[in-house]
Design a protein around this motif. Sequence first.
Motif, PDB file in Angstrom:
ATOM      1  N   ASP A  67       0.863  -1.183   0.000  1.00 17.65           N
ATOM      2  CA  ASP A  67       0.000   0.000   0.000  1.00 17.65           C
ATOM      3  C   ASP A  67       0.898   1.231   0.000  1.00 17.65           C
ATOM      4  OD1 ASP A  67      -1.743   2.103   0.532  1.00 17.65           O
ATOM      5  OD2 ASP A  67      -3.055   0.876   1.776  1.00 17.65           O
ATOM      6  N   SER A  68       1.130   1.785  -1.181  1.00 14.28           N
ATOM      7  CA  SER A  68       2.083   2.889  -1.300  1.00 14.28           C
ATOM      8  C   SER A  68       1.605   4.142  -0.581  1.00 14.28           C
ATOM      9  CB  SER A  68       2.335   3.195  -2.782  1.00 14.28           C
ATOM     10  OG  SER A  68       1.137   3.577  -3.429  1.00 14.28           O
ATOM     11  N   THR A  69       0.303   4.390  -0.590  1.00 13.85           N
ATOM     12  CA  THR A  69      -0.228   5.591   0.076  1.00 13.85           C
ATOM     13  C   THR A  69      -0.002   5.526   1.574  1.00 13.85           C
ATOM     14  OG1 THR A  69      -1.921   5.812  -1.644  1.00 13.85           O
ATOM     15  CG2 THR A  69      -2.273   7.013   0.428  1.00 13.85           C
ATOM     16  N   THR A  70      -0.367   4.420   2.182  1.00 11.40           N
ATOM     17  CA  THR A  70      -0.165   4.262   3.624  1.00 11.40           C
ATOM     18  C   THR A  70       1.310   4.278   3.981  1.00 11.40           C
ATOM     19  OG1 THR A  70      -2.201   2.958   3.779  1.00 11.40           O
ATOM     20  CG2 THR A  70      -0.641   2.792   5.607  1.00 11.40           C
ATOM     21  N   ALA A  71       2.131   3.645   3.160  1.00 14.95           N
ATOM     22  CA  ALA A  71       3.570   3.625   3.412  1.00 14.95           C
ATOM     23  C   ALA A  71       4.137   5.048   3.393  1.00 14.95           C
ATOM     24  CB  ALA A  71       4.276   2.765   2.369  1.00 14.95           C
ATOM     25  N   THR A  72       3.676   5.867   2.462  1.00 15.03           N
ATOM     26  CA  THR A  72       4.132   7.262   2.394  1.00 15.03           C
ATOM     27  C   THR A  72       3.706   8.033   3.633  1.00 15.03           C
ATOM     28  OG1 THR A  72       3.999   7.203  -0.022  1.00 15.03           O
ATOM     29  CG2 THR A  72       4.061   9.375   1.023  1.00 15.03           C
ATOM     30  N   LEU A  73       2.484   7.816   4.101  1.00 10.93           N
ATOM     31  CA  LEU A  73       2.002   8.487   5.308  1.00 10.93           C
ATOM     32  C   LEU A  73       2.794   8.066   6.545  1.00 10.93           C
ATOM     33  CD1 LEU A  73      -1.864   8.272   4.725  1.00 10.93           C
ATOM     34  CD2 LEU A  73      -0.399  10.305   4.544  1.00 10.93           C
ATOM     35  N   MET A  74       3.350   6.855   6.513  1.00  8.88           N
ATOM     36  CA  MET A  74       4.154   6.362   7.635  1.00  8.88           C
ATOM     37  C   MET A  74       5.618   6.778   7.541  1.00  8.88           C
ATOM     38  SD  MET A  74       2.030   4.792   9.573  1.00  8.88           S
ATOM     39  CE  MET A  74       3.071   3.826  10.644  1.00  8.88           C
TER      40      MET A  74
ATOM     41  N   PRO B 103      -3.325 -19.452 -12.870  1.00  8.17           N
ATOM     42  CA  PRO B 103      -3.027 -18.141 -13.452  1.00  8.17           C
ATOM     43  C   PRO B 103      -2.094 -17.274 -12.611  1.00  8.17           C
ATOM     44  CG  PRO B 103      -5.376 -18.636 -13.582  1.00  8.17           C
ATOM     45  CD  PRO B 103      -4.766 -19.691 -12.729  1.00  8.17           C
ATOM     46  N   THR B 104      -2.038 -17.508 -11.295  1.00 10.83           N
ATOM     47  CA  THR B 104      -1.167 -16.698 -10.441  1.00 10.83           C
ATOM     48  C   THR B 104       0.267 -17.228 -10.405  1.00 10.83           C
ATOM     49  OG1 THR B 104      -1.839 -17.988  -8.505  1.00 10.83           O
ATOM     50  CG2 THR B 104      -3.054 -15.954  -8.949  1.00 10.83           C
ATOM     51  N   GLY B 105       0.557 -18.290 -11.141  1.00 12.23           N
ATOM     52  CA  GLY B 105       1.887 -18.881 -11.099  1.00 12.23           C
ATOM     53  C   GLY B 105       1.974 -19.960 -10.033  1.00 12.23           C
ATOM     54  N   ILE B 106       3.124 -20.604  -9.938  1.00 15.69           N
ATOM     55  CA  ILE B 106       3.275 -21.745  -9.038  1.00 15.69           C
ATOM     56  C   ILE B 106       3.143 -21.335  -7.568  1.00 15.69           C
ATOM     57  CG2 ILE B 106       4.852 -23.569  -8.274  1.00 15.69           C
ATOM     58  CD1 ILE B 106       6.027 -23.544 -11.106  1.00 15.69           C
ATOM     59  N   LEU B 107       3.845 -20.277  -7.165  1.00 10.46           N
ATOM     60  CA  LEU B 107       3.747 -19.820  -5.777  1.00 10.46           C
ATOM     61  C   LEU B 107       2.685 -18.754  -5.623  1.00 10.46           C
ATOM     62  CD1 LEU B 107       7.511 -19.725  -4.696  1.00 10.46           C
ATOM     63  CD2 LEU B 107       5.859 -21.579  -4.511  1.00 10.46           C
ATOM     64  N   GLY B 108       2.666 -17.799  -6.529  1.00 10.33           N
ATOM     65  CA  GLY B 108       1.524 -16.894  -6.634  1.00 10.33           C
ATOM     66  C   GLY B 108       1.383 -15.821  -5.588  1.00 10.33           C
ATOM     67  N   GLU B 109       2.248 -15.758  -4.592  1.00 14.89           N
ATOM     68  CA  GLU B 109       2.125 -14.759  -3.543  1.00 14.89           C
ATOM     69  C   GLU B 109       2.792 -13.475  -3.979  1.00 14.89           C
ATOM     70  OE1 GLU B 109       4.398 -14.902   0.348  1.00 14.89           O
ATOM     71  OE2 GLU B 109       2.454 -15.651   0.995  1.00 14.89           O
ATOM     72  N   SER B 110       2.114 -12.337  -3.792  1.00 18.39           N
ATOM     73  CA  SER B 110       2.674 -11.058  -4.237  1.00 18.39           C
ATOM     74  C   SER B 110       3.715 -10.558  -3.273  1.00 18.39           C
ATOM     75  CB  SER B 110       1.560 -10.020  -4.381  1.00 18.39           C
ATOM     76  OG  SER B 110       1.054  -9.660  -3.117  1.00 18.39           O
ATOM     77  N   LEU B 111       4.560  -9.630  -3.751  1.00 18.62           N
ATOM     78  CA  LEU B 111       5.626  -9.078  -2.925  1.00 18.62           C
ATOM     79  C   LEU B 111       5.061  -8.372  -1.699  1.00 18.62           C
ATOM     80  CD1 LEU B 111       8.717  -8.522  -2.745  1.00 18.62           C
ATOM     81  CD2 LEU B 111       8.285  -6.400  -3.960  1.00 18.62           C
ATOM     82  N   GLY B 112       3.949  -7.679  -1.875  1.00 18.77           N
ATOM     83  CA  GLY B 112       3.361  -6.956  -0.768  1.00 18.77           C
ATOM     84  C   GLY B 112       2.813  -7.826   0.337  1.00 18.77           C
ATOM     85  N   LYS B 113       2.532  -9.077   0.010  1.00 21.09           N
ATOM     86  CA  LYS B 113       1.985  -9.995   1.012  1.00 21.09           C
ATOM     87  C   LYS B 113       3.003 -10.976   1.538  1.00 21.09           C
ATOM     88  CE  LYS B 113      -2.665  -9.848  -1.007  1.00 21.09           C
ATOM     89  NZ  LYS B 113      -3.731 -10.645  -1.649  1.00 21.09           N
ATOM     90  N   ALA B 114       4.237 -10.905   0.989  1.00 25.84           N
ATOM     91  CA  ALA B 114       5.265 -11.863   1.405  1.00 25.84           C
ATOM     92  C   ALA B 114       5.630 -11.657   2.852  1.00 25.84           C
ATOM     93  CB  ALA B 114       6.509 -11.702   0.524  1.00 25.84           C
ATOM     94  N   ARG B 115       5.806 -12.744   3.573  1.00 27.65           N
ATOM     95  CA  ARG B 115       6.147 -12.660   4.992  1.00 27.65           C
ATOM     96  C   ARG B 115       7.648 -12.791   5.163  1.00 27.65           C
ATOM     97  NH1 ARG B 115       1.509 -15.632   4.667  1.00 27.65           N
ATOM     98  NH2 ARG B 115       2.654 -17.569   4.429  1.00 27.65           N
ATOM     99  N   ALA B 116       8.177 -12.073   6.142  1.00 27.70           N
ATOM    100  CA  ALA B 116       9.610 -12.136   6.415  1.00 27.70           C
ATOM    101  C   ALA B 116       9.938 -13.465   7.050  1.00 27.70           C
ATOM    102  CB  ALA B 116      10.018 -10.997   7.314  1.00 27.70           C
TER     103      ALA B 116
END
Length: 345
Positions: free
Chosen positions: A225-232, A332-345
């Motif tokens: 969420d680029s907007t929220t990230a900028t506000l933070m 359609p989302t690919g083999i792993l399919g998880e987006s960068l924004g949702k990736a967990r550390a």
Amino acid sequence: MPTDCLDQYACLAANINFNLENLRSGFWQLTIDGLSWGAIYALVAVGYTLVFGVLRLINFAHSEIFMLGMFGTYFALDIILGFTPSGNAYNKGIALTVLYLAIAMLFAMLVSGTAAVGLEFVAYRPLRRRNARSLTFLITAIGMSFVLQEFVHFVLPKLIKGYGGSNAQQPIILVQPKTQFTIFGASVSNVTLLIIVAALALALLTDIAINRTKFGRGIRAVAQDSTTATLMGVSRERIIMTTFLIGGLLAGAAALLYTLKVPQGIIYSGGFLLGIKAFSAAVLGGIGNLRGALLGGLLLGIMENYGQAVFGTQWRDVIAFALLVMVLLFRPTGILGESLGKARA
């Protein structure tokens, strides 16, 4: 349908082999060679997946960033280190060869990283400031891809004599492929070993940087969420620039590894097909997913090797893209399919 057209199709069908024995007998050799190709695809794919994860932009000019890295490698070996281009391999010993390759890789990464940041500044940042549509970004990316190709094709020869133009650069070979050991009857050469180890190490360091560091958290925050990230307090422009820089650095490293495998492949159009395959690898693993890019690259390299053994080398590229289509039909989302924004550390 005209008779000659029917004959063409018949000739084409006649050239399609189907030989499972080739795959069975050369399975392990095909796997090892495929891993080396896949490792190169994976490094380039990370650049696609990072930019898409942050900007939702398919940066088709990234293949030309890789191509510029190849010329950066060549310049470092030729002009900086003084190796005369020839078809013969140099023998400088292991220590010196590793040093020379490290210098060439760093210079290639510098060239590609600078070009990637410059591309973002010149082509994409003005569009963001004007809130341009996604289609405008895509068209710009394709346009910049051709601009960079034609720059190397027509302008670079006028700037540096003997560089660019229509012909590939005369090869500079620092590492002569030699078998180091065998596994299941398949030989592993020094070039293959170097490519796989270096690519996996760089991919691992990138994954750690994105998932375990402060600026990595910033990248994931902007991706989510680029907007929220900028506000933070996160600088969106700095994060975007960093994202392009990381992708460019990895493309430069991949360029050095590619020239080890294909010394005669340094040409203005040399990044086009490989870039498309790297993008396919990113989509195959899950666009926006770093580990997906690595997995997709390795799988693509292996499967196209298997496919060419069965159907013939002339079908190698077709097999790679047919595999992508088949995977996307079922996932359609690919083999792993998880987006960068949702990736967990």
